[in-house]
Design an enzyme around this catalytic site. Sequence first.
Site, PDB file in Angstrom:
ATOM      1  N   ASP A 255      44.135 -57.857 -20.044  1.00 19.57           N
ATOM      2  CA  ASP A 255      45.278 -57.484 -19.215  1.00 19.57           C
ATOM      3  C   ASP A 255      46.590 -57.759 -19.934  1.00 19.57           C
ATOM      4  OD1 ASP A 255      44.878 -60.195 -19.070  1.00 19.57           O
ATOM      5  OD2 ASP A 255      44.650 -60.285 -16.902  1.00 19.57           O
TER       6      ASP A 255
ATOM      7  N   HIS B  48      40.003 -68.747 -14.013  1.00 14.75           N
ATOM      8  CA  HIS B  48      40.785 -69.292 -12.899  1.00 14.75           C
ATOM      9  C   HIS B  48      39.965 -70.149 -11.937  1.00 14.75           C
ATOM     10  CE1 HIS B  48      44.306 -67.060 -14.008  1.00 14.75           C
ATOM     11  NE2 HIS B  48      43.757 -65.882 -13.811  1.00 14.75           N
TER      12      HIS B  48
ATOM     13  N   HIS C 139      47.417 -63.859 -17.878  1.00 15.16           N
ATOM     14  CA  HIS C 139      47.558 -64.931 -16.892  1.00 15.16           C
ATOM     15  C   HIS C 139      47.203 -66.286 -17.512  1.00 15.16           C
ATOM     16  CE1 HIS C 139      46.669 -61.261 -14.462  1.00 15.16           C
ATOM     17  NE2 HIS C 139      47.660 -61.746 -13.739  1.00 15.16           N
TER      18      HIS C 139
ATOM     19  N   ASP D 201      44.672 -64.004 -22.356  1.00 12.90           N
ATOM     20  CA  ASP D 201      44.841 -63.249 -21.119  1.00 12.90           C
ATOM     21  C   ASP D 201      46.324 -63.286 -20.727  1.00 12.90           C
ATOM     22  OD1 ASP D 201      42.662 -62.591 -18.617  1.00 12.90           O
ATOM     23  OD2 ASP D 201      44.723 -62.959 -17.984  1.00 12.90           O
TER      24      ASP D 201
ATOM     25  N   LYS E  51      36.591 -54.792 -11.987  1.00 13.49           N
ATOM     26  CA  LYS E  51      35.442 -53.889 -12.069  1.00 13.49           C
ATOM     27  C   LYS E  51      34.446 -54.396 -13.116  1.00 13.49           C
ATOM     28  CE  LYS E  51      37.626 -50.853  -9.408  1.00 13.49           C
ATOM     29  NZ  LYS E  51      37.227 -50.619  -7.997  1.00 13.49           N
TER      30      LYS E  51
ATOM     31  N   ARG F 240      46.917 -52.424 -15.401  1.00 13.11           N
ATOM     32  CA  ARG F 240      47.316 -52.257 -13.999  1.00 13.11           C
ATOM     33  C   ARG F 240      48.037 -53.479 -13.449  1.00 13.11           C
ATOM     34  NH1 ARG F 240      42.272 -50.471 -10.516  1.00 13.11           N
ATOM     35  NH2 ARG F 240      43.882 -50.588  -8.887  1.00 13.11           N
TER      36      ARG F 240
END
Length: 428
Positions: free
Chosen positions: A260, A137, A174, A172, A27, A266
């Site tokens: 995140d 990414h 990830h 992050d 978002k 989430r």
Amino acid sequence: MGRGKRVTYFYDEEVGNYNYGYDHCMKPFRIRMAHSIISSYGLDRKMNVIRPPRATAREMTRFHTDDYIAYLQRVSPELAEQMPTYNERFLPLLDCPPFDGLYEFCSISAGGSIAAAKCINHGESDTVINWAGGLHHAKKGEASGFCYVNDIVLAILELLRYHQRVVYLDIDVHHGDGVEEAFYTTDRVMSVSFHQFGNFFPGTGDIKDVGVERGKYYAVNVPLREGIDDETYRFVFQRVMRDVMETFRPGAVVMQCGTDSLSGDRLGCFNLSMEGHAACVEFMKSFGVPLFCVGGGGYTIRNVARTWAYETSILVGEQVDPVLPYNDYYEFYGPEYRLEVPASNMPNMNTREQLERICTDIHEHLRHVPHAPSVQMQEVPRDWPSGDEEEDREQDSRKNIGADAADEPELIPEDNCNDNDSGSNYSD
């Protein structure tokens, strides 16, 4: 806290207008929410706030391929339905949908990061922020993991024009695979990523992945397990980053502050509080090296906004009241209405012995890195002429409203293609 030079903050209010899709967890609106908190605390008055110029296609192709950027300029939801083969090549649809205004969104994100790098290069600021950046990414010729244009790579390429060595730091949840891959063979960029590893997107970032050729030992990966908390994260983070900074001695640091990794995200499975996440920013600020902070992941948007606002206060050197002031999105933060993201009671699957072993292995890898990588001093190339950039933006604008289509590679609908058709510039 000492302030040094004034902090520069890049923000384009239109970034919050773009929508990946109502069911998509990314978002861009969260950036507008963070800005609203920043403004409500008056932090914008403590910074040099700039609306950055938007990145042009020519600037994006300093890293990305021409055909990929040309496709991003043209793609729309309607066009994507007509040409599924091109989508398979460039866009993984579930993660990276072809939403309305996609190219404009990318130009805002990348434009802010390129401008931030120039701000550091020209000595205008030692601390720069672009929360719309951090899309780590994206690959050279394709989108990945909600990221289309890798603004971080573009910023680092700009920084390397003035700085012999740059550290890229990623907190992050990830792995920062797109940035690591871009600089995997060079000794001028040391990429450092703290991330969840093991059956988790993107599946890369093993501690054994250290770079190749001249870049061997210049990729540092810190693979972590679920549930890591503030104390254990601080332990491994400070050990590794102190080693990195003392060994590599960069001229600038680019820090991806994906949220995140916060508790309750989430998608993420870490258990960091807002203070634990922000402690990493404060630690990097303490080195006194020019610092460029970008956004990244983060999918519980009220916590994203809180954390980036709090980290802005740390970078500015201002203490803020933990009770949130009224802002445009005040109702999102109930029922507590506080500037905090607490940790939960989830179990920490990371043991002290495991983290000690990671720190030891990384220390051994860094022993192979000389304190001054093999870069010869040379004259800094001239900046791109401003007139050329303006011309590029005008050309991009014309292309976006349908003019000058003849100058672009032709996108041939799939129905008109066959195995012998050589007219498409996007052949598989």
